[in-house]
Design an enzyme around this catalytic site. Sequence first.
Site, PDB file in Angstrom:
ATOM      1  N   SER A 183       0.874  -1.190   0.000  1.00  0.00           N
ATOM      2  CA  SER A 183       0.000   0.000   0.000  1.00  0.00           C
ATOM      3  C   SER A 183       0.898   1.222   0.000  1.00  0.00           C
ATOM      4  O   SER A 183       2.041   1.160   0.500  1.00  0.00           O
ATOM      5  CB  SER A 183      -0.853   0.000   1.267  1.00  0.00           C
ATOM      6  OG  SER A 183      -1.390   1.290   1.491  1.00  0.00           O
TER       7      SER A 183
ATOM      8  N   TYR B 136      -1.002  -0.741  10.176  1.00  0.00           N
ATOM      9  CA  TYR B 136      -1.175  -1.093   8.750  1.00  0.00           C
ATOM     10  C   TYR B 136       0.058  -0.697   7.941  1.00  0.00           C
ATOM     11  O   TYR B 136       0.572  -1.485   7.134  1.00  0.00           O
ATOM     12  CB  TYR B 136      -2.423  -0.376   8.241  1.00  0.00           C
ATOM     13  CG  TYR B 136      -2.807  -0.672   6.812  1.00  0.00           C
ATOM     14  CD1 TYR B 136      -3.483  -1.849   6.468  1.00  0.00           C
ATOM     15  CD2 TYR B 136      -2.545   0.247   5.793  1.00  0.00           C
ATOM     16  CE1 TYR B 136      -3.861  -2.100   5.156  1.00  0.00           C
ATOM     17  CE2 TYR B 136      -2.923  -0.004   4.483  1.00  0.00           C
ATOM     18  CZ  TYR B 136      -3.579  -1.172   4.169  1.00  0.00           C
ATOM     19  OH  TYR B 136      -3.965  -1.421   2.866  1.00  0.00           O
TER      20      TYR B 136
ATOM     21  N   LYS C  29       2.537  -3.134   5.866  1.00  0.00           N
ATOM     22  CA  LYS C  29       2.710  -3.012   4.415  1.00  0.00           C
ATOM     23  C   LYS C  29       4.146  -2.660   4.046  1.00  0.00           C
ATOM     24  O   LYS C  29       4.617  -3.002   2.955  1.00  0.00           O
ATOM     25  CB  LYS C  29       1.716  -1.991   3.852  1.00  0.00           C
ATOM     26  CG  LYS C  29       0.246  -2.419   3.988  1.00  0.00           C
ATOM     27  CD  LYS C  29      -0.044  -3.698   3.216  1.00  0.00           C
ATOM     28  CE  LYS C  29      -1.534  -4.009   3.161  1.00  0.00           C
ATOM     29  NZ  LYS C  29      -1.822  -5.243   2.397  1.00  0.00           N
TER      30      LYS C  29
HETATM   31  N1  LIG Z   1      -8.857  -0.472  -1.037  1.00  0.00           N
HETATM   32  C1  LIG Z   1      -7.759   0.263  -1.004  1.00  0.00           C
HETATM   33  O1  LIG Z   1      -7.813   1.487  -1.159  1.00  0.00           O
HETATM   34  C2  LIG Z   1      -6.412  -0.374  -0.771  1.00  0.00           C
HETATM   35  C3  LIG Z   1      -5.282   0.453  -0.820  1.00  0.00           C
HETATM   36  C4  LIG Z   1      -4.021  -0.109  -0.620  1.00  0.00           C
HETATM   37  C5  LIG Z   1      -3.907  -1.463  -0.377  1.00  0.00           C
HETATM   38  N2  LIG Z   1      -5.019  -2.244  -0.312  1.00  0.00           N
HETATM   39  C6  LIG Z   1      -4.809  -3.664  -0.035  1.00  0.00           C
HETATM   40  O2  LIG Z   1      -5.421  -4.456  -1.016  1.00  0.00           O
HETATM   41  C7  LIG Z   1      -5.874  -5.681  -0.457  1.00  0.00           C
HETATM   42  C8  LIG Z   1      -7.352  -5.866  -0.739  1.00  0.00           C
HETATM   43  O3  LIG Z   1      -8.049  -4.752  -0.215  1.00  0.00           O
HETATM   44  P1  LIG Z   1      -9.602  -4.491  -0.461  1.00  0.00           P
HETATM   45  O4  LIG Z   1      -9.782  -3.026  -0.458  1.00  0.00           O
HETATM   46  O5  LIG Z   1     -10.107  -5.307  -1.587  1.00  0.00           O
HETATM   47  O6  LIG Z   1     -10.150  -5.011   0.951  1.00  0.00           O
HETATM   48  P2  LIG Z   1     -11.453  -5.837   1.349  1.00  0.00           P
HETATM   49  O7  LIG Z   1     -11.612  -5.623   2.805  1.00  0.00           O
HETATM   50  O8  LIG Z   1     -12.595  -5.518   0.436  1.00  0.00           O
HETATM   51  O9  LIG Z   1     -10.971  -7.327   1.046  1.00  0.00           O
HETATM   52  C9  LIG Z   1      -9.987  -7.959   1.818  1.00  0.00           C
HETATM   53  C10 LIG Z   1     -10.127  -9.440   1.620  1.00  0.00           C
HETATM   54  O10 LIG Z   1      -9.186 -10.107   2.491  1.00  0.00           O
HETATM   55  C11 LIG Z   1      -9.885 -11.135   3.175  1.00  0.00           C
HETATM   56  N3  LIG Z   1      -9.223 -11.466   4.433  1.00  0.00           N
HETATM   57  C12 LIG Z   1      -9.158 -10.731   5.566  1.00  0.00           C
HETATM   58  N4  LIG Z   1      -8.499 -11.398   6.520  1.00  0.00           N
HETATM   59  C13 LIG Z   1      -8.134 -12.595   5.999  1.00  0.00           C
HETATM   60  C14 LIG Z   1      -7.440 -13.725   6.485  1.00  0.00           C
HETATM   61  N5  LIG Z   1      -6.989 -13.783   7.736  1.00  0.00           N
HETATM   62  N6  LIG Z   1      -7.246 -14.794   5.657  1.00  0.00           N
HETATM   63  C15 LIG Z   1      -7.711 -14.774   4.381  1.00  0.00           C
HETATM   64  N7  LIG Z   1      -8.392 -13.713   3.861  1.00  0.00           N
HETATM   65  C16 LIG Z   1      -8.599 -12.645   4.653  1.00  0.00           C
HETATM   66  C17 LIG Z   1     -11.280 -10.598   3.347  1.00  0.00           C
HETATM   67  O11 LIG Z   1     -12.204 -11.621   3.626  1.00  0.00           O
HETATM   68  C18 LIG Z   1     -11.511  -9.935   1.995  1.00  0.00           C
HETATM   69  O12 LIG Z   1     -11.906 -10.876   1.028  1.00  0.00           O
HETATM   70  C19 LIG Z   1      -5.538  -5.595   1.039  1.00  0.00           C
HETATM   71  O13 LIG Z   1      -4.299  -6.228   1.286  1.00  0.00           O
HETATM   72  C20 LIG Z   1      -5.414  -4.111   1.283  1.00  0.00           C
HETATM   73  O14 LIG Z   1      -4.592  -3.815   2.387  1.00  0.00           O
HETATM   74  C21 LIG Z   1      -6.261  -1.731  -0.498  1.00  0.00           C
END
Ligand SMILES: NC(=O)c1ccc[n+]([C@@H]2O[C@H](COP(=O)([O-])OP(=O)(O)OC[C@H]3O[C@@H](n4cnc5c(N)ncnc54)[C@H](O)[C@@H]3O)[C@@H](O)[C@H]2O)c1
Length: 254
Positions: A149, A162, A166
């Site tokens: 991230s 977080y 990351k």
């Molecule tokens: N949305 C954003 O703006 C953003 C920005 C930077 C990074 N990210 C990263 O991208 C990835 C996906 O984010 P998102 O926005 O789709 O989030 P989200 O919350 O919609 O999805 C996260 C997924 O991870 C799963 N998960 C959580 N804990 C888990 C575990 N212990 N074992 C297996 N699965 C697990 C959840 O069930 C879900 O399917 C994450 O790593 C997040 O940190 C997201």
Amino acid sequence: MNESQDTTRRAALVTGSSRGIGLAVAEQLAAAGFNVALNCSSEAGLSALREQAGRIAGEHGVQVVAIAASVADEAEANALVEQAHEAFGRLDAVVNNAGITRDGLMVRMKDDDFDRVIDVNLKGTFHICRAAGKIMMKQRYGRIVNMSSISGVGGNAGQANYAASKAGVIGLTKTIARELAARGVTANAVAPGFISTDMTDALSEKQREAIGEQIPMKRFGTVDDVAHLVGFLASEESGYITGQVICIDGGLAL
Ligand SMILES: NC(=O)c1ccc[n+]([C@@H]2O[C@H](COP(=O)([O-])OP(=O)(O)OC[C@H]3O[C@@H](n4cnc5c(N)ncnc54)[C@H](O)[C@@H]3O)[C@@H](O)[C@H]2O)c1
């Protein structure tokens, strides 16, 4: 090898693929011809995940399996990689997408909130990389894509846990890139900025507007923006790129 296996197709595992970026990545890989293992964190989500698996398989003519496992748990993470490998007889790409937030200012942050975020985001990624790395080294081929991230690149107030997790993912990725390169296995990190998902839905309208103003492209990214990048890094064509952190943030961290 069992009879139902189609080992002619490449195979991928995407952790945390029940929704958001993970689901979009899984669809992108299926569209590119991969057999895909979907993953959700617990049995409770398994029937919904199986429905997604059936839908994606039908739309793209590939095999898709659904596996419940928390990446934070070593035994479950190992079993997840093993089951994905067994289902397809090979494992070419792994996308460590599972991630959580437990935001709060550092001075008020509880140990539990710090530990849980590290356990899922960093240790979970390590568990899956270690198990998949062994298989990929033997295959002499593999693509590992870890979700970092921009918080891990530049820090972010309210996200000490977080951002630390990351940033840790970046160190892990660069290290395994060095360890696995000679075996044909690449490892790269993707660092999204603000992407519209359930995770960012937690922000208030006012926060979203203020952030949007700071993004040079004046919009949040979409899950498909991220999925296209991950799709390339998971492909054969990205074979000379390893140990990199690629920001996908509309110019926010420039
Ligand atoms: N949305 C954003 O703006 C953003 C920005 C930077 C990074 N990210 C990263 O991208 C990835 C996906 O984010 P998102 O926005 O789709 O989030 P989200 O919350 O919609 O999805 C996260 C997924 O991870 C799963 N998960 C959580 N804990 C888990 C575990 N212990 N074992 C297996 N699965 C697990 C959840 O069930 C879900 O399917 C994450 O790593 C997040 O940190 C997201």
